[in-house]
Design a protein around this motif. Structure first.
Motif, PDB file in Angstrom:
ATOM      1  N   TYR A   1     -33.709  -5.519 -71.402  1.00 39.86           N
ATOM      2  CA  TYR A   1     -32.838  -5.715 -72.562  1.00 39.86           C
ATOM      3  C   TYR A   1     -33.621  -6.029 -73.832  1.00 39.86           C
ATOM      4  N   VAL A   2     -34.924  -6.108 -73.711  1.00 35.69           N
ATOM      5  CA  VAL A   2     -35.793  -6.275 -74.883  1.00 35.69           C
ATOM      6  C   VAL A   2     -36.796  -5.121 -74.887  1.00 35.69           C
ATOM      7  N   GLU A   3     -37.255  -4.769 -76.054  1.00 32.84           N
ATOM      8  CA  GLU A   3     -38.196  -3.655 -76.160  1.00 32.84           C
ATOM      9  C   GLU A   3     -39.547  -4.003 -75.546  1.00 32.84           C
ATOM     10  N   LYS A   4     -40.011  -5.225 -75.764  1.00 30.80           N
ATOM     11  CA  LYS A   4     -41.330  -5.646 -75.298  1.00 30.80           C
ATOM     12  C   LYS A   4     -41.171  -6.849 -74.368  1.00 30.80           C
ATOM     13  N   SER A   5     -41.266  -6.612 -73.068  1.00 35.17           N
ATOM     14  CA  SER A   5     -41.111  -7.710 -72.100  1.00 35.17           C
ATOM     15  C   SER A   5     -42.446  -8.241 -71.605  1.00 35.17           C
ATOM     16  N   VAL A   6     -43.537  -7.674 -72.115  1.00 34.92           N
ATOM     17  CA  VAL A   6     -44.890  -8.123 -71.785  1.00 34.92           C
ATOM     18  C   VAL A   6     -45.612  -8.337 -73.110  1.00 34.92           C
ATOM     19  N   ASN A   7     -46.125  -9.550 -73.320  1.00 29.99           N
ATOM     20  CA  ASN A   7     -46.814  -9.853 -74.577  1.00 29.99           C
ATOM     21  C   ASN A   7     -48.214 -10.375 -74.314  1.00 29.99           C
ATOM     22  N   LEU A   8     -49.162  -9.849 -75.073  1.00 31.52           N
ATOM     23  CA  LEU A   8     -50.567 -10.233 -74.976  1.00 31.52           C
ATOM     24  C   LEU A   8     -50.966 -10.998 -76.232  1.00 31.52           C
ATOM     25  N   MET A   9     -51.965 -11.859 -76.096  1.00 33.93           N
ATOM     26  CA  MET A   9     -52.474 -12.585 -77.257  1.00 33.93           C
ATOM     27  C   MET A   9     -53.369 -11.660 -78.076  1.00 33.93           C
ATOM     28  N   GLU A  10     -52.975 -11.442 -79.317  1.00 38.62           N
ATOM     29  CA  GLU A  10     -53.708 -10.584 -80.239  1.00 38.62           C
ATOM     30  C   GLU A  10     -55.094 -11.160 -80.534  1.00 38.62           C
ATOM     31  N   VAL A  11     -56.067 -10.292 -80.705  1.00 36.53           N
ATOM     32  CA  VAL A  11     -57.414 -10.720 -81.076  1.00 36.53           C
ATOM     33  C   VAL A  11     -57.366 -11.277 -82.495  1.00 36.53           C
ATOM     34  N   VAL A  12     -57.994 -12.418 -82.689  1.00 38.09           N
ATOM     35  CA  VAL A  12     -58.042 -13.043 -84.011  1.00 38.09           C
ATOM     36  C   VAL A  12     -58.822 -12.134 -84.964  1.00 38.09           C
ATOM     37  N   PRO A  13     -58.271 -11.862 -86.166  1.00 45.38           N
ATOM     38  CA  PRO A  13     -58.979 -11.016 -87.129  1.00 45.38           C
ATOM     39  C   PRO A  13     -60.409 -11.515 -87.355  1.00 45.38           C
ATOM     40  N   GLY A  14     -61.336 -10.573 -87.324  1.00 49.16           N
ATOM     41  CA  GLY A  14     -62.744 -10.913 -87.512  1.00 49.16           C
ATOM     42  C   GLY A  14     -63.475 -11.142 -86.201  1.00 49.16           C
TER      43      GLY A  14
ATOM     44  N   PRO B   1     -60.894  -4.643 -72.733  1.00 49.40           N
ATOM     45  CA  PRO B   1     -60.572  -3.585 -71.763  1.00 49.40           C
ATOM     46  C   PRO B   1     -59.552  -4.039 -70.708  1.00 49.40           C
ATOM     47  N   ILE B   2     -59.407  -5.334 -70.526  1.00 49.81           N
ATOM     48  CA  ILE B   2     -58.444  -5.832 -69.549  1.00 49.81           C
ATOM     49  C   ILE B   2     -57.015  -5.452 -69.935  1.00 49.81           C
ATOM     50  N   TRP B   3     -56.753  -5.255 -71.219  1.00 50.50           N
ATOM     51  CA  TRP B   3     -55.416  -4.849 -71.660  1.00 50.50           C
ATOM     52  C   TRP B   3     -55.038  -3.492 -71.073  1.00 50.50           C
TER      53      TRP B   3
ATOM     54  N   SER C   1     -40.837   1.761 -65.690  1.00 48.28           N
ATOM     55  CA  SER C   1     -40.886   3.140 -66.181  1.00 48.28           C
ATOM     56  C   SER C   1     -41.275   3.237 -67.657  1.00 48.28           C
ATOM     57  N   ARG C   2     -41.151   2.149 -68.400  1.00 48.25           N
ATOM     58  CA  ARG C   2     -41.548   2.166 -69.819  1.00 48.25           C
ATOM     59  C   ARG C   2     -43.062   2.116 -69.979  1.00 48.25           C
ATOM     60  N   GLY C   3     -43.755   1.705 -68.930  1.00 47.76           N
ATOM     61  CA  GLY C   3     -45.211   1.643 -68.958  1.00 47.76           C
ATOM     62  C   GLY C   3     -45.737   0.779 -70.082  1.00 47.76           C
ATOM     63  N   GLY C   4     -46.799   1.265 -70.715  1.00 52.56           N
ATOM     64  CA  GLY C   4     -47.440   0.528 -71.799  1.00 52.56           C
ATOM     65  C   GLY C   4     -46.561   0.324 -73.014  1.00 52.56           C
ATOM     66  N   ALA C   5     -45.460   1.067 -73.107  1.00 52.37           N
ATOM     67  CA  ALA C   5     -44.565   0.925 -74.257  1.00 52.37           C
ATOM     68  C   ALA C   5     -43.855  -0.425 -74.270  1.00 52.37           C
ATOM     69  N   THR C   6     -43.807  -1.109 -73.148  1.00 56.10           N
ATOM     70  CA  THR C   6     -43.163  -2.425 -73.109  1.00 56.10           C
ATOM     71  C   THR C   6     -44.152  -3.569 -73.350  1.00 56.10           C
TER      72      THR C   6
ATOM     73  N   ILE D   1     -47.730 -12.911 -71.347  1.00 55.29           N
ATOM     74  CA  ILE D   1     -46.416 -13.522 -71.135  1.00 55.29           C
ATOM     75  C   ILE D   1     -45.492 -12.425 -70.595  1.00 55.29           C
ATOM     76  N   LEU D   2     -44.817 -12.746 -69.491  1.00 60.02           N
ATOM     77  CA  LEU D   2     -43.845 -11.844 -68.893  1.00 60.02           C
ATOM     78  C   LEU D   2     -42.450 -12.416 -69.099  1.00 60.02           C
ATOM     79  N   GLN D   3     -41.520 -11.555 -69.475  1.00 64.04           N
ATOM     80  CA  GLN D   3     -40.124 -11.977 -69.627  1.00 64.04           C
ATOM     81  C   GLN D   3     -39.311 -11.378 -68.485  1.00 64.04           C
ATOM     82  N   LYS D   4     -38.623 -12.241 -67.764  1.00 73.36           N
ATOM     83  CA  LYS D   4     -37.905 -11.820 -66.565  1.00 73.36           C
ATOM     84  C   LYS D   4     -36.618 -11.081 -66.897  1.00 73.36           C
ATOM     85  N   GLY D   5     -36.392 -10.034 -66.121  1.00 78.25           N
ATOM     86  CA  GLY D   5     -35.163  -9.266 -66.235  1.00 78.25           C
ATOM     87  C   GLY D   5     -34.242  -9.562 -65.075  1.00 78.25           C
TER      88      GLY D   5
END
Length: 146
Positions: free
Chosen positions: A68-81, A87-89, A101-106, A138-142
């Motif tokens: 029910y959300v577009e992005k149910s998997v969230n990663l910590m963004e690399v700090v600018p600089g 590669p683990i992403w 089925s959404r694969g990397g798009a989620t 972070i994983l969001q449960k469905g």
């Protein structure tokens, strides 16, 4: 022992995954993540000696991601600089693709301090021994639909 349950999932972690409801979030943290200070208001489960990819793969065998959300998997963004490679992403996206089925798009990236804010609101944090940098997820449960 139980049949069909990945052995890496401890009884404590299984209990937490079962208790979680739709939209609840769980953090899989790398070894550098401040799990105990972020998890003052949630459950912290120690999985030292295990990496995030192996836990992610095991968890997703029984854990539905939120559709029910577009992005149910969230990663910590690399700090600018910061010049860290992540590669683990790609590994995470491959694992997610096996179960959703959404694969990397989620999968999305969120700014470091926004990630910390979300982690503080999580149902649980799983502290791993993962050595890769920026390996937090972070994983969001469905819901289970069967």
């Amino acid at each position: 022992m139980l049949k069909g349950i990945p052995q890496i999932l401890s009884p404590e972690l299984l209990k937490v995954l079962c208790e979680m409801g739709h939209s609840d979030q769980i953090v899989l943290s790398d070894g550098n993540f401040p799990a105990e200070s972020m998890g003052k208001d949630c459950i912290v489960i120690r999985c030292d000696g295990h990496g995030v990819p192996e836990l992610l793969d095991a968890i997703l065998t029984i854990f539905p991601l939120d559709t029910y959300v577009e992005k149910s998997v969230n990663l910590m963004e690399v700090v600018p600089g910061d010049t860290v490679e992540t590669p683990i992403w790609d590994t995470y996206k491959e694992i997610v693709s096996k179960y959703d089925s959404r694969g990397g798009a989620t999968v999305a990236n969120i700014e470091r301090f926004d990630f910390y804010d979300e982690a503080k609101k999580a149902y649980a944090i799983v502290a791993t021994g993962e050595k890769a940098l920026y390996a937090n997820v972070i994983l969001q449960k469905g819901v289970v639909v069967e």
